[in-house]
Design an enzyme around this catalytic site. Structure first.
Site, PDB file in Angstrom:
ATOM      1  N   GLU A 123      -6.428   5.192  -6.584  1.00  0.00           N
ATOM      2  CA  GLU A 123      -5.095   4.874  -6.073  1.00  0.00           C
ATOM      3  C   GLU A 123      -4.893   5.680  -4.800  1.00  0.00           C
ATOM      4  OE1 GLU A 123      -1.793   5.539  -8.862  1.00  0.00           O
ATOM      5  OE2 GLU A 123      -0.515   6.117  -7.175  1.00  0.00           O
TER       6      GLU A 123
ATOM      7  N   GLU B  47       5.289   7.883  -0.031  1.00  0.00           N
ATOM      8  CA  GLU B  47       5.838   8.168  -1.359  1.00  0.00           C
ATOM      9  C   GLU B  47       6.715   9.411  -1.298  1.00  0.00           C
ATOM     10  OE1 GLU B  47       3.045   9.014  -4.511  1.00  0.00           O
ATOM     11  OE2 GLU B  47       4.440   8.309  -6.041  1.00  0.00           O
TER      12      GLU B  47
END
Ligand SMILES: *[C@@H]1O[C@H](CO)[C@@H](O)[C@H](O)[C@H]1NC(C)=O
Length: 329
Positions: free
Chosen positions: A148, A153
């Site tokens: 990932e 974020e």
């Protein structure tokens, strides 16, 4: 292509020009070319994003969020395209909820998957505000083995963007001083990228520069996040709206001309081919849950209470200009 040959000739070190044996141009081009050239593979804009896969299962990160199907998201006005082809993905900012109810939001993934390439994502606006946990990220089918990569974020009203890898065991952040000097961000305390359900910190690099995240990102009309995944590593650049390189705007991106990335994950301590495979591109806004809930003042239960109030979601939306995917050629 005479013009291109002339340009490449200009780029040659002077010593090569005076070399006794001048090799034919096509060979010369091969031998001096350290940069990759990139060919556009996919371009997503406007309605294209409404053809992405809408994830509508329970939030895997345990948030107080209800991800909508495409038809629900469209009919509730939380996924739509503006007249200028900007795509909006929003959190419900109208409904007053009762205690324990999940709030509507959207999580979409690209229909195609990618293992390597250059990815250019242009956002006008990103979500922020109390309880929010937005992300633009990529993920393989078998987590964490296929990896990932989190490109944007953060949580709440942070001004810091965190870029993180999550992998199976055997991948770590390279803390060699030469590598640390080759990107502008700061690595987080954990250098272990291996992740599991019980330890999902991953290995992160933070960007706390001006306009990196949230409100600060939005007040300059956002910008471009560009990242390259190849056998030499994973690099992520951030370009504020007023300093997007011309080669990106013109569709001929040349990462070798961009200067230091915000984050660099070197292949010296992480075999990229072994750890990252068949990633879909994903954009979502989670609420509370594993990260945003614990980071919320008062903790998870206070976070869940804050989800009841629609006024917390006035700024919880993505405005996407486009995402382009290039292949090395
Ligand atoms: C928006 O995209 C459609 C195709 O999907 C195109 O026909 C239209 O011209 C675009 N509008 C603008 C303002 O770019």
């Amino acid at each position: 292509m005479p013009a291109l040959s002339a340009l490449l000739l200009l780029a040659l070190p002077l010593g090569v020009l005076s070399a006794p044996h001048i090799v034919p141009p096509h060979h010369r081009r091969e031998s001096v070319q350290s940069r990759s050239t990139y060919t556009l593979k996919d371009h997503y804009r406007g309605n294209d994003f409404l053809d992405w896969d809408f994830f509508s299962g329970p939030d895997p990160t345990h948030g107080t969020v209800n991800y909508l199907t495409k038809s629900e998201a469209v009919s509730k006005g939380l996924a739509y395209v503006q007249s200028d082809n900007t795509t909006i993905l929003a959190v419900d900012s109208k409904s007053k909820l009762s205690s324990g109810q999940n709030r509507d939001s959207v999580r979409i993934s690209s229909p195609k998957s990618y293992t390597t390439g250059l990815f250019i994502a242009d956002f006008w606006t990103m979500p922020h505000g109390p309880t929010t946990w937005p992300a633009y990220w990529t993920v393989g089918p078998n987590w964490p083995n296929d990896g990932e990569i989190d490109i944007i974020e953060g949580v709440g009203d942070s001004t810091t963007n965190q870029m993180t890898l999550h992998t199976s065991s055997g991948c770590s952040l390279d803390t060699n001083t030469k590598i640390l000097a080759a990107f502008t961000g700061e690595h987080t305390s954990s250098t272990t990228c291996a992740s599991s359900g019980s330890d999902n910190n991953g290995c992160g690099i933070t960007d706390s520069g001006s306009n990196a995240y949230g409100h600060e990102f939005n007040i300059i009309a956002g910008g471009v996040m560009a990242h390259v995944v190849d056998s030499s590593g994973i690099s992520i650049w951030r370009f504020p709206r007023n300093s997007i390189p011309e080669d990106i705007t013109s569709g001929n991106p040349d990462p070798s001309s961009w200067g230091k990335p915000a984050a660099l994950f070197s292949s010296a301590t992480c075999n990229i081919g072994n750890h990252f495979k068949d990633h879909v591109l994903t954009i979502n806004t989670a609420l509370c849950g594993d990260w945003a809930g614990n980071a919320f003042p008062g903790g998870p239960s206070a976070c869940a209470s804050a989800v009841e109030d629609p006024s917390n979601y006035q700024t919880a939306k993505w405005e996407i200009n486009y995402i382009s995917v290039y292949e090395s050629s």
